[in-house]
Design a protein around this motif. Sequence first.
Motif, PDB file in Angstrom:
ATOM      1  N   GLU A   1      -1.656 -16.897  23.355  1.00 13.27           N
ATOM      2  CA  GLU A   1      -2.816 -17.795  23.685  1.00 13.27           C
ATOM      3  C   GLU A   1      -2.733 -19.168  22.902  1.00 13.27           C
ATOM      4  O   GLU A   1      -2.331 -19.186  21.800  1.00 13.27           O
ATOM      5  N   ASP A   2      -3.683 -20.026  23.282  1.00  9.47           N
ATOM      6  CA  ASP A   2      -3.567 -21.331  22.816  1.00  9.47           C
ATOM      7  C   ASP A   2      -5.151 -21.390  22.187  1.00  9.47           C
ATOM      8  O   ASP A   2      -6.063 -20.710  22.337  1.00  9.47           O
TER       9      ASP A   2
ATOM     10  N   ALA B   1     -14.736 -19.673  13.492  1.00 11.89           N
ATOM     11  CA  ALA B   1     -13.812 -18.477  13.657  1.00 11.89           C
ATOM     12  C   ALA B   1     -13.278 -18.456  15.159  1.00 11.89           C
ATOM     13  O   ALA B   1     -14.408 -18.739  15.897  1.00 11.89           O
ATOM     14  N   VAL B   2     -12.068 -17.974  15.239  1.00 14.36           N
ATOM     15  CA  VAL B   2     -11.733 -17.620  16.827  1.00 14.36           C
ATOM     16  C   VAL B   2     -10.669 -16.623  16.390  1.00 14.36           C
ATOM     17  O   VAL B   2      -9.879 -16.296  15.474  1.00 14.36           O
TER      18      VAL B   2
ATOM     19  N   SER C   1       0.271 -28.752  16.770  1.00 12.97           N
ATOM     20  CA  SER C   1       0.483 -30.316  16.904  1.00 12.97           C
ATOM     21  C   SER C   1      -1.151 -30.818  16.339  1.00 12.97           C
ATOM     22  O   SER C   1      -2.132 -29.960  16.667  1.00 12.97           O
ATOM     23  N   ALA C   2      -1.476 -32.011  16.344  1.00 12.73           N
ATOM     24  CA  ALA C   2      -2.829 -32.555  16.112  1.00 12.73           C
ATOM     25  C   ALA C   2      -2.795 -33.940  16.505  1.00 12.73           C
ATOM     26  O   ALA C   2      -1.657 -34.674  16.832  1.00 12.73           O
TER      27      ALA C   2
ATOM     28  N   ALA D   1       0.776 -21.187  22.178  1.00  7.79           N
ATOM     29  CA  ALA D   1       1.380 -19.708  22.657  1.00  7.79           C
ATOM     30  C   ALA D   1       1.230 -19.134  21.192  1.00  7.79           C
ATOM     31  O   ALA D   1       2.355 -19.016  20.447  1.00  7.79           O
ATOM     32  N   SER D   2       0.231 -18.781  20.414  1.00  2.00           N
ATOM     33  CA  SER D   2       0.055 -18.474  19.135  1.00  2.00           C
ATOM     34  C   SER D   2       0.763 -17.205  18.727  1.00  2.00           C
ATOM     35  O   SER D   2       1.189 -16.260  19.694  1.00  2.00           O
ATOM     36  N   GLN D   3       1.117 -17.297  17.538  1.00  2.00           N
ATOM     37  CA  GLN D   3       2.093 -16.116  17.044  1.00  2.00           C
ATOM     38  C   GLN D   3       1.121 -15.312  15.840  1.00  2.00           C
ATOM     39  O   GLN D   3       0.306 -16.077  15.168  1.00  2.00           O
TER      40      GLN D   3
END
Lengths: 113, 111
Positions: free
Chosen positions: B16-17, B9-10, B61-62, B77-79
């Motif tokens: 944030e990335d 979990a995060v 991306s992966a 740059a999480s949303q």
Amino acid sequence: SQTIHQWPATLVQPVGSPLSLECTVEGTSNPNLYWYRQAAGRGLQLLFYSVGIGQISSEVPQNLSASRPQDRQFILSSKKLLLSDSGFYLCAWNFNRVTGELFFGEGSRLTVL
Amino acid sequence: QQPVQSPQAVILREGEDAVINCSSSKALYSVHWYRQKHGEAPVFLMILLKGGEQKGHDKISASFNEKKQQSSLYLTASQLSYSGTYFCGTGGHSGNTPLVFGKGTRLSVIA
């Protein structure tokens, strides 16, 4: 366009009662079909898969069974439910037979009391 | 054999990335990434087929390191809409081989 439907969406069943979950796919023929179960802490667990009518492969020994009576119909059953059968059941088909990407149905949430 | 995902979990603040890792003890032929919103079905994000392959769309991306039998999912740059549980699934050398999924990584993005 291809769609996948599951029903019922939600059900509450007593221990020892039977179970039948249905899944149908539209807009494609001869799909590979899968049943996954999602229980707390175990992620997506593969239960059964089928590559054709009457062909069922079981991944986990349990009191569940699956059948594929028609090309685009996949049924998950149990004769007697256990408490441990509670979970979120997901039917899926692979919309790319070469690489295996899955498209999931809306899911059926089962609570066994 | 079930792939192992980390972290479990995060929690992120918007902007944030994050990196989610997926590793397997068996040789990997393909790695699939899915995202599941609470109470909904998992949705396909992307597939990586070759060692060294990298893919992405939007800010997700992966990468796939075939030799190390690992894949990583990068969220930049999480949303708020990125919140959910991310699953990696490992496939065989045939599209008929069913996917085996990891236990998932729960990502929560807060304002």
